[in-house]
Every structure is written in C-alpha cells, then in structure tokens.
Write a protein that holds these residues in place. Structure first.
Motif, PDB file in Angstrom:
ATOM      1  N   ASP A 141      55.819  42.009   7.734  1.00 49.45           N
ATOM      2  CA  ASP A 141      55.180  43.317   7.680  1.00 49.45           C
ATOM      3  C   ASP A 141      55.470  44.139   8.930  1.00 49.45           C
ATOM      4  N   SER A 142      55.565  43.471  10.080  1.00 53.21           N
ATOM      5  CA  SER A 142      55.933  44.176  11.301  1.00 53.21           C
ATOM      6  C   SER A 142      57.367  44.694  11.225  1.00 53.21           C
ATOM      7  N   ASP A 145      57.393  47.674   8.926  1.00 51.78           N
ATOM      8  CA  ASP A 145      56.799  48.810   9.610  1.00 51.78           C
ATOM      9  C   ASP A 145      57.813  49.485  10.527  1.00 51.78           C
ATOM     10  N   THR A 258      52.611  47.087  -2.183  1.00 49.52           N
ATOM     11  CA  THR A 258      52.123  45.858  -1.562  1.00 49.52           C
ATOM     12  C   THR A 258      52.110  44.725  -2.572  1.00 49.52           C
ATOM     13  N   TYR A 276      54.835  45.704   1.674  1.00 51.74           N
ATOM     14  CA  TYR A 276      54.043  44.902   2.606  1.00 51.74           C
ATOM     15  C   TYR A 276      53.300  43.792   1.868  1.00 51.74           C
ATOM     16  N   ARG A 282      49.356  48.381   4.940  1.00 53.42           N
ATOM     17  CA  ARG A 282      50.167  49.282   4.119  1.00 53.42           C
ATOM     18  C   ARG A 282      49.464  50.621   3.905  1.00 53.42           C
TER      19      ARG A 282
END
Length: 371
Positions: A141-142, A145, A258, A276, A282
């Motif tokens: 997820d990082s 992002d 997601t 995500y 998200r």
C-alpha cells in the motif's frame, strides 16, 4: 519510494532508468557514486559487473532481483537492502499503478483466474496474526501510494463519488459518464473509487475524454448487453474490454479501489488503478488527491462516509485549501439521505460555505468546477 531529492537523479524504477544511472555513476568522481539511489523492484542482473565495481554506500534497494554476490557487495558496502517478500500473490514493492489488463489477465479462464481475484481470495484466507503478511500488505500500500503521487503530480484532479449498484442501462450511468467526459475533455483528471456502477461510468467517460461525445454514446450502447457485474463478473468485464477495444485512452481516468471490498471488482475503464488493501488508507488518499473538487452522485453508506470525510477536512481548512463539493440529485441528498441540510449547517460561517453546491442536473456540474 520518494525522498527529498529529485526523482530524475535518485528514484530508479525500471531497467531503462537503471541504464542511465549506471552510466552516470561510472562517469562520476564522487566518493560514493550510488549514494542517494533508491532502486525499487528492478532486475539488476544485467548490470552486475558495473555495480560490483562501484561503491554502494548510501544506496537503498527495495525488492530487486540480483545475485547473492551483488547482494553481499551492496550490503557490506553500506547500502540498505529490503528483500522481496516470498509466498504472496502480489509484488509488495511494485513501482507503478495497476493497468486493467494486468488486474484482469487470464480473464479467458474466468474472473476467478485473474490476479485481481486471486489476491482477493488470498486476503480473505489471511491469518490476521501473521506479521509477515501484514507487513507485505503495508509495503504494497505504501508503494501504491508513492506511485499514485507520481501519477497525479502537477495534475488537476476531480473526484466523482457514487454508488456501486447503478447498472449500465440506468440513465444515471450515462449521465455520470457524460459528466466525466466533459471534465476530462477540459483537461481534468477524473478519480473514482475504481469499482462498478457510477464509478465505472465516470472512469469510462474520462477514459474517452479525447473522443467526441458520439463515441461515448456508441460505447454505452455496447455496454447495455451486460448491464451488471452481479450475475457474471467475467462477462461484465469482457463486455467492457470489448466495448473500448481499439479506442484511444485519454490517460485522465484513475481508479482507487480496494481489496477490502473485493467482492466488487474494479472496473476495466480506468487508465490505471491504485488498488489498496487497507480501505481507510485508500479513502483518505482518494479524497486528499481531489483538490480540484469532488462530485457526489447518488449513493449509499460508502458515499455518505466519503462526504463527511471531505466535509471534516474542509471544515478545518483555510479558505485557500477548501476543495469544492458538488452534490447531484436534490431528491436524493435532501430527502432520501438528507445530507445536504446537515452539510449546510456545518458550512455556515466557515470558509467552506461558498464551496458547496447542490444541483439536480449533472450537466450543471462542469460549469461549477471549470468556472
């Protein structure tokens, strides 16, 4: 991953970028020519000889492929290495967003065979006490992002929020698609929650932002053959892909779905998806990026949650940081779900007061956001 240094000089996310970085390092007279490198998910095996000859002190290497000899050289020379995470059905260190054809690869064997469905199935089986799996999702997820930040940098982004249950034959689906088409044609990037329904319609319209409205109308007619994903996700996705085959993509259509809601598949019309695991991250990311405004089409609990997340941010924001909020559907937002009266009460005597609007006709929205 981003650092305070410029991406051109330090972030390396492809073999092509590695080629140039290696050439510059070999020509450099710096004591630590790899210092400041951030190499993310790149195959290093084609440059092993050059890299073994260079001082790696200060480099950061994330999940990249290399020999044991090169890994030892980098680690002992002062580089920081984060290895790949084994036994997960996704790449935690991925440097780019997901293309629909990547998420739906293998659709000819049925949706269950696609990477999107397999990752969702894995997340459902996940033992919540397994720290390694939790770490892999957090890294993923990082990484997403970071990729989304790069993708949307210097773009004017408007969000279109709405319900997932709107089928492709409903008049509100076409209205959402036409609204997004107008916004994308004006140069805005349209971001949605990346799912079906109103979100799919908005991603479709934005994807076709470089085509005239007649092309969008033709695609809407084709999509009516499979109105909803509820009966057969495979047929729904296949119909969507076929409907836009051969048509150019504006590149101004972004989905932010997601796997938390993995039972709702991502749509095939976003130019790219920032998908995500963690829904809370998200949602926050999606609303934060939409600084050119957010349009709320009729929806239910998820859309209402997004309304008040954005309203809270606007309530405390300085006047110059308030993002416009436009609601479409007077009956829905004043009677079915009476969000509008509460929002007006919150906005009273606040800088956000002049940034909220309620309209009944979707065709009015573009004029409000574009001035």
């Amino acid at each position: 991953m981003r650092s305070g240094s410029s991406r051109h000089h330090h972030e390396i996310e492809s073999v092509e970028e590695l080629d140039g970085a290696v050439r510059r390092a070999l020509a450099s007279d710096r004591p630590h020519p790899l210092a400041g490198w951030q190499v993310q998910d790149v195959d290093l095996t084609g440059h092993e000889a050059e890299l073994l000859s260079l001082d790696p002190h200060g480099a950061l290497v994330l999940g990249s492929r290399m020999s044991d000899a090169l890994a030892t050289h980098l680690r002992e020379g002062g580089a920081l290495l984060f290895p790949s995470v084994p036994d997960v059905p996704f790449d935690p260190w991925r440097p780019h967003l997901y293309r629909p054809d990547e998420l739906f690869a293998g659709l000819e064997q049925g949706y269950a065979a696609t990477p999107d469905a397999r990752v969702y199935a894995w997340s459902q089986r996940l033992h919540r006490g397994r720290v390694r799996d939790q770490l892999a999702m957090a890294i993923h997820d990082s990484s997403v992002d970071d990729a989304l930040e790069e993708r949307l940098r210097d773009r004017r982004v408007v969000g279109l929020m709405g319900g997932h249950a709107v089928d492709r034959t409903h008049p509100s689906y076409a209205a959402a698609a036409r609204l997004a088409h107008a916004l994308a044609a004006a140069g805005l990037t349209v971001a949605t929650g990346g799912g079906p329904g109103a979100m799919e319609a908005a991603n479709l319209g934005a994807r076709l932002g470089d085509h005239d409205a007649a092309v969008l109308d033709e695609v809407l007619e084709r999509l009516a053959q499979v109105p909803t994903y509820a009966d057969d996700v495979t047929a729904w996705a296949r119909c969507g892909l076929d409907a836009v085959e051969g048509l150019g993509d504006s590149g101004r259509s972004v989905g932010v779905p997601t796997w938390h809601y993995g039972h709702e598949p991502p749509n095939v019309f976003a130019s790219e998806h920032a998908k995500y695991f963690r829904n809370a991250i998200r949602e926050d990311v999606l609303l934060e990026r939409c600084r050119a405004g957010i349009v709320y089409l009729p929806g239910a609990a998820g859309t209402v949650q997004e309304v008040f997340q954005a309203a809270c941010a606007n309530y405390y924001a300085a006047a110059e940081d308030v993002a416009p909020m436009v609601f479409v559907g007077e009956e829905h937002w004043t009677r079915t779900l009476p969000v509008w009266p509460l929002l007006q009460a919150l906005a009273r005597d606040r800088p956000m007061h002049d940034a909220v609007a309620l309209v009944d006709d979707p065709s009015q929205v573009a004029g409000l956001l574009l001035g």
